[in-house]
Design an enzyme around this catalytic site. Structure first.
Site, mmCIF file in Angstrom:
data_model
loop_
_atom_site.group_PDB
_atom_site.id
_atom_site.type_symbol
_atom_site.label_atom_id
_atom_site.label_comp_id
_atom_site.label_asym_id
_atom_site.label_seq_id
_atom_site.Cartn_x
_atom_site.Cartn_y
_atom_site.Cartn_z
ATOM 1 N N TYR A 136 0.844 -1.205 0.000
ATOM 2 C CA TYR A 136 0.000 0.000 0.000
ATOM 3 C C TYR A 136 0.878 1.254 0.000
ATOM 4 C CZ TYR A 136 -3.229 3.444 2.121
ATOM 5 O OH TYR A 136 -3.982 4.550 2.415
ATOM 6 N N LYS B 97 1.336 3.988 -3.005
ATOM 7 C CA LYS B 97 1.016 5.391 -2.737
ATOM 8 C C LYS B 97 2.222 6.284 -3.057
ATOM 9 C CE LYS B 97 -3.263 5.592 -1.082
ATOM 10 N NZ LYS B 97 -4.306 6.429 -1.708
#
Lengths: 345, 345
Positions: free
Chosen positions: B159, B163
């Site tokens: 994640y 990002k």
């Protein structure tokens, strides 16, 4: 060659493996392939050279496949990286000026190409070592910078942004166990053979190469301008080291700033003879200067030294290597064979 | 609301525009939409709420489109971001635990979704402001960290890696003039309404929410464990500030570490009544502790303060905001309406 890919499931030995070079028809890919053909990694049992155009034939003591294709096409990448591949050297890139001129092409090759590499590696029965060429262009900092190893990458160009994003994805793919990646953030590589090109950094090679050919060349920046460089020979040595090093000490952080050389234009010109040097003509170019002024001119590179990456030699050695390795081919490519003979090369 | 998108071609005024919220059906997207419906950005002439499932209806003084779709589908994104869009708030994400469990899904939504946002914005006649939610999970550092604004992002989870890569691409898209992006690296948002979930950070909300509901909840870490948090209210205020701020001072660097609150578990528990606090049961969980121990517990956030992002209030205010904004809906969602009445809420 018996070192294991520490910390990852592996055949336990880099000595028996297929090797794939993506960008295998390019300047550095070709040099690496020649080193492999000469036995630099003795256990190499086969080599795939993959590039946009079919790479030239290579004499080698193992089978060599030469494939033309699109690095961003997952199916072609799976074919280029077959089961049994222990090492992928991912040099395929759209470089700085081209990625700036064609945003879509840069994104496709530099980002989606890397995603296709991840997919192809993940499909293998065991995770290969992957060597990725990132770039000094992924950093800012400028002339006054002496960047430590934990410097943040804040690129001012699409090429650098795509390379930095690709590094993050390769790092995560390594953490996930899909591969064992080492990203080498190459300095400006000099002396590039062939002809001047449209890259903003083209002059860094031209001011050495063109005078050796007896040709005039413009100098767009001042003699005190500093640049972080390496030779093609040293870059290939770094690839070979990254292919066999113990990657355990890298931990999560798979990016390496290798120990290049911080050198000024004046120091480069001092390595030429007075006759050669007179061929370099100051022609200040604000456009080129504005681009190159953003690049960091120096790195500490402490981590890479500790990891066993050998430092770049001085300018005299860089010039000598160019004369030995690339001057003849450059003369031939540019139709200067007669000149070459005349000059006794 | 008359501030211009400085430095970029623009309608010159954020006061007349369509707004699109990607992830508009989610927890924060819904709260932002409600603020817009209440007039938080007075010139908003229309709103598109886009999410995986069709967002719930919203009463607003302007037309509201509610679209269900795939954020990584370029055609659907172009439809979601029509000409006239002045602001895109990109909250659509596969969060930490889910991206770790399903690598392909995380990559698709978090990376390819952001690429689709770039494509859709680039197709507009003038570049919109884009607010992107990045995350504290894109950093390492751990409990002892007090990260300065130029900290490098070295994520230890997919994640965070996705990002951070998306931030680089949005930054480059801004430099190219396709958009005017601000990436807000959100702290852990507390108190999340609803139910405990499988995120490693779930306990940070649960240790406050569950006792307020009269329910027991486990505490997997020690009371001295520190975490960087913000309230949903404060996050939405940061979005509204990012929508109208002058982005000129951001320069090339479009990532902002907003001024959250560094707070220990003990300090959070001290905001509960003794009866509520007794419902929090120490249950050390080495797996959860190992994940959350890698997150930085504090940032200087100096740059964000100078840019006008207001600091997070204390824990008592966070609890009060949850009681006002979300406790009723949480009780109803969990079939605890009777309890709610009994407790006089």
């Amino acid at each position: 060659m018996a070192r294991t890919l520490a910390g990852l499931p592996t055949r336990g030995n880099l000595g028996v493996m297929h090797i794939t070079i993506l960008g295998g028809g390019g300047f550095l890919g070709r040099k690496l392939a020649q080193r492999l053909a000469a036995g630099a990694l003795p256990g190499c049992t086969g080599l795939t050279l993959f590039d946009l155009h079919e790479p030239a034939p290579l004499d080698a003591p193992f089978p060599v496949r030469r494939l033309a294709g699109d690095v961003a096409d997952p199916a072609q990448l799976r074919a280029a990286i077959p089961p049994g591949t222990g090492l992928v050297v991912h040099l395929a890139a759209v470089v700085s000026a081209a990625a700036e001129a064609d945003f879509d092409l840069g994104l496709r090759v530099n980002l989606h190409g890397t995603l296709a590499v991840i997919e192809a590696c993940r499909a293998l029965p065991s995770p290969p070592r992957v060597i990725f060429t990132s770039s000094v262009a992924s950093f800012g900092g400028g002339q006054s910078a002496h960047l430590p190893d934990d410097s943040r990458q804040l690129p001012a160009n699409s090429y650098g942004a795509q390379k930095a994003a690709a590094e993050l994805l390769l790092q995560d793919a390594t953490r996930k166990g899909f591969m064992d990646a080492v990203s080498i953030r190459l300095p400006t590589v000099i002396v590039r053979p062939g002809r001047p090109n449209k890259a903003a950094s083209s002059f860094v090679s031209s001011i050495l190469r063109e005078p050796l050919l007896g040709l005039e060349t413009p100098l767009p920046v001042g003699e005190d301008f500093a640049v972080w460089v390496c030779s093609p020979r040293r870059a290939v040595e770094w690839f070979l080291h990254a292919a066999t090093m113990d990657t355990t000490p890298l931990g999560l952080d798979r990016g390496v700033n290798p120990p290049g050389l911080s050198v000024t234009v004046g120091e480069m010109l001092a390595a030429l003879t007075p006759t050669e040097r007179a061929l370099v003509k100051p022609e200040p170019d604000a456009h080129v200067a504005a681009i190159v002024a953003g690049w960091p001119a120096s790195f500490t590179a402490d981590r890479a030294r500790a990891l066993g990456f050998t430092p770049q030699e001085g300018v005299a050695d860089i010039l000598a290597a160019f004369r030995e390795d690339d001057l003849g081919a450059t003369l031939a490519e540019r139709g200067m064979a007669a000149t070459r003979t005349e000059r006794g090369l």
